[in-house]
Design a protein around this motif. Sequence first.
Motif, mmCIF file in Angstrom:
data_model
loop_
_atom_site.group_PDB
_atom_site.id
_atom_site.type_symbol
_atom_site.label_atom_id
_atom_site.label_comp_id
_atom_site.label_asym_id
_atom_site.label_seq_id
_atom_site.Cartn_x
_atom_site.Cartn_y
_atom_site.Cartn_z
ATOM 1 N N ASN A 209 0.834 -0.916 0.537
ATOM 2 C CA ASN A 209 0.057 -0.149 -0.069
ATOM 3 C C ASN A 209 1.005 1.259 -0.113
ATOM 4 O O ASN A 209 0.218 2.090 1.297
ATOM 5 C CB ASN A 209 -0.740 -0.042 1.344
ATOM 6 N N TYR A 210 1.631 1.096 -1.839
ATOM 7 C CA TYR A 210 2.339 2.518 -1.045
ATOM 8 C C TYR A 210 2.251 3.469 -2.528
ATOM 9 O O TYR A 210 1.640 2.392 -3.835
ATOM 10 C CB TYR A 210 4.051 2.328 -1.310
ATOM 11 N N ILE A 211 2.737 4.902 -2.685
ATOM 12 C CA ILE A 211 3.105 4.973 -3.855
ATOM 13 C C ILE A 211 4.282 5.734 -3.619
ATOM 14 O O ILE A 211 4.519 6.066 -3.170
ATOM 15 C CB ILE A 211 1.127 6.592 -4.297
ATOM 16 N N ARG A 212 4.723 5.850 -5.312
ATOM 17 C CA ARG A 212 6.205 5.667 -4.592
ATOM 18 C C ARG A 212 7.009 6.944 -6.108
ATOM 19 O O ARG A 212 5.844 7.048 -6.988
ATOM 20 C CB ARG A 212 6.874 4.385 -5.431
ATOM 21 N N ALA A 213 7.696 7.145 -5.654
ATOM 22 C CA ALA A 213 7.953 8.372 -7.139
ATOM 23 C C ALA A 213 9.658 7.644 -7.702
ATOM 24 O O ALA A 213 10.504 7.637 -7.002
ATOM 25 C CB ALA A 213 8.568 9.919 -6.638
ATOM 26 N N TYR A 214 10.458 7.745 -8.826
ATOM 27 C CA TYR A 214 11.253 6.980 -9.321
ATOM 28 C C TYR A 214 11.407 8.096 -10.299
ATOM 29 O O TYR A 214 11.164 9.131 -10.563
ATOM 30 C CB TYR A 214 11.030 6.062 -9.976
ATOM 31 N N ASP A 215 13.630 7.954 -10.568
ATOM 32 C CA ASP A 215 14.097 8.470 -11.686
ATOM 33 C C ASP A 215 13.570 8.468 -12.830
ATOM 34 O O ASP A 215 14.504 6.791 -12.236
ATOM 35 C CB ASP A 215 15.571 8.888 -10.817
ATOM 36 N N ILE A 216 13.664 8.852 -13.449
ATOM 37 C CA ILE A 216 13.179 7.852 -15.083
ATOM 38 C C ILE A 216 14.450 7.519 -15.829
ATOM 39 O O ILE A 216 14.916 6.687 -16.619
ATOM 40 C CB ILE A 216 12.445 9.016 -15.992
ATOM 41 N N GLU A 217 15.534 8.090 -15.200
ATOM 42 C CA GLU A 217 16.560 7.912 -15.569
ATOM 43 C C GLU A 217 17.748 6.990 -14.973
ATOM 44 O O GLU A 217 18.412 6.679 -15.998
ATOM 45 C CB GLU A 217 18.235 9.621 -15.378
ATOM 46 N N ARG A 226 2.770 5.757 2.013
ATOM 47 C CA ARG A 226 1.769 5.100 2.536
ATOM 48 C C ARG A 226 0.102 5.474 2.150
ATOM 49 O O ARG A 226 -0.123 6.475 2.545
ATOM 50 C CB ARG A 226 2.093 4.437 4.361
ATOM 51 N N LEU A 227 -0.223 4.576 2.048
ATOM 52 C CA LEU A 227 -1.808 4.615 1.190
ATOM 53 C C LEU A 227 -2.383 3.453 2.573
ATOM 54 O O LEU A 227 -2.146 3.057 2.913
ATOM 55 C CB LEU A 227 -1.964 3.982 0.113
ATOM 56 N N PRO A 228 -3.805 4.595 2.721
ATOM 57 C CA PRO A 228 -5.275 3.767 3.445
ATOM 58 C C PRO A 228 -5.218 2.059 2.442
ATOM 59 O O PRO A 228 -6.098 1.247 3.757
ATOM 60 C CB PRO A 228 -5.977 4.678 3.682
ATOM 61 N N ALA A 229 -5.073 2.197 1.636
ATOM 62 C CA ALA A 229 -5.405 0.857 0.958
ATOM 63 C C ALA A 229 -4.728 0.829 -0.180
ATOM 64 O O ALA A 229 -3.618 1.900 -0.609
ATOM 65 C CB ALA A 229 -6.762 1.083 0.475
ATOM 66 N N GLY A 230 -4.890 -0.594 -0.517
ATOM 67 C CA GLY A 230 -3.952 -0.169 -2.706
ATOM 68 C C GLY A 230 -4.547 0.739 -3.027
ATOM 69 O O GLY A 230 -5.870 0.858 -3.848
ATOM 70 N N GLY A 231 -3.535 0.648 -4.116
ATOM 71 C CA GLY A 231 -3.361 1.794 -4.834
ATOM 72 C C GLY A 231 -3.444 0.960 -6.865
ATOM 73 O O GLY A 231 -2.612 1.536 -7.734
ATOM 74 N N GLN A 232 -4.262 -0.048 -7.372
ATOM 75 C CA GLN A 232 -4.194 -1.217 -7.487
ATOM 76 C C GLN A 232 -5.114 -0.168 -9.084
ATOM 77 O O GLN A 232 -5.853 -0.495 -9.700
ATOM 78 C CB GLN A 232 -5.015 -2.095 -8.107
ATOM 79 N N ALA A 233 -4.106 1.737 -8.883
ATOM 80 C CA ALA A 233 -4.782 2.396 -10.905
ATOM 81 C C ALA A 233 -4.121 3.217 -11.176
ATOM 82 O O ALA A 233 -2.881 3.565 -10.217
ATOM 83 C CB ALA A 233 -5.860 2.915 -9.830
ATOM 84 N N THR A 234 -4.054 3.749 -11.858
ATOM 85 C CA THR A 234 -3.019 4.682 -12.192
ATOM 86 C C THR A 234 -3.502 6.351 -11.542
ATOM 87 O O THR A 234 -4.475 6.608 -12.062
ATOM 88 C CB THR A 234 -3.044 4.744 -14.233
ATOM 89 N N PRO A 235 -1.863 6.574 -11.283
ATOM 90 C CA PRO A 235 -2.468 8.057 -10.587
ATOM 91 C C PRO A 235 -2.806 9.103 -11.747
ATOM 92 O O PRO A 235 -2.777 9.733 -13.179
ATOM 93 C CB PRO A 235 -0.952 8.116 -10.326
ATOM 94 N N MET A 236 -3.072 10.375 -11.035
ATOM 95 C CA MET A 236 -3.233 11.039 -12.059
ATOM 96 C C MET A 236 -2.811 12.835 -11.339
ATOM 97 O O MET A 236 -2.442 12.034 -10.186
ATOM 98 C CB MET A 236 -4.776 11.505 -11.912
ATOM 99 N N THR A 237 -2.359 13.264 -12.260
ATOM 100 C CA THR A 237 -2.019 14.264 -11.682
ATOM 101 C C THR A 237 -2.198 16.010 -12.584
ATOM 102 O O THR A 237 -2.505 15.868 -13.667
ATOM 103 C CB THR A 237 -0.732 14.515 -12.335
ATOM 104 N N TYR A 238 -1.954 16.719 -11.625
ATOM 105 C CA TYR A 238 -3.410 18.226 -12.438
ATOM 106 C C TYR A 238 -2.478 19.546 -11.606
ATOM 107 O O TYR A 238 -2.414 19.226 -10.512
ATOM 108 C CB TYR A 238 -4.747 18.375 -12.457
ATOM 109 N N ARG A 239 -2.891 20.421 -12.228
ATOM 110 C CA ARG A 239 -2.606 21.990 -11.309
ATOM 111 C C ARG A 239 -3.847 23.221 -12.208
ATOM 112 O O ARG A 239 -4.288 21.931 -12.936
ATOM 113 C CB ARG A 239 -1.016 21.840 -12.046
#
Length: 248
Positions: A209-217, A226-239
């Motif tokens: 139950n985590y969301i992570r950030a990685y370096d693309i290079e 840490r998430l309160p439950a499983g994140g079995q979906a694609t994240p969304m980003t916006y501003r």
Amino acid sequence: KVPQSNVPGEVTSPTQPFPVAPPPIIPHTISPEDGWGMTSSGKKESRDKIASLHFEGIYTPPRVNEPILMFPGNAGGTNWGGVSVDPVRQTLIANMSIVGFVVTLIPRDQVDAVKQKEPKAEIGPQNGTPYAARRETLLSSIQLPCNPPPWGTLTAVDLNDGSIKWQIPFGTVRDIAPVPLPINYGVPNLGGPVTTASGLIFIAAALDNYIRAYDIETGKELWKGRLPAGGQATPMTYRLRKDSKQFV
């Protein structure tokens, strides 16, 4: 050439395409010697299970009342979450699952008896055909995959030449193992990555139950939350505005 079906009335293609670039991102073959376990008895159990199944490679077709090994399984490889592409860096990011499945075709007149005997079994009705399909994950008695880890990976592919830039185990067994250890075996996953212009990959997807950030290079993990439950979906980003904070 690929294996052919022995199911009456079923016709399978004599050949299938095998791309040469990129190379296979996950294994396409497995043998009893590859059986995995945390103890010697666990390894023996996995090896015996694999040896008991009919397997002729990635395109092994299902058989009637004879379990076959599907490897990668129907939840293996990349799944419905898809991939993420960075058009500037010409890099494709794919999260993959590496788990086998056992598949058996059941004649229509035998389905009710199988359901009574195994009420929790997953049986796809396949209405309109002579057979239902029974599917199960190839797991040991402690509910871990019989094939060796990693069971999930995150991979970067160079779209200019088809080479693999990096590949890392993705996810830990913290939330699926009998004992919640954060061992980085890589785990099955559902849901894709999203890549930002600054070269960050955000992904949940794994069975911890985590969301992570990685370096693309480099594939280096830069952060996790840490998430309160499983994140079995694609994240969304916006501003909200061009000059406002970006949210994930």
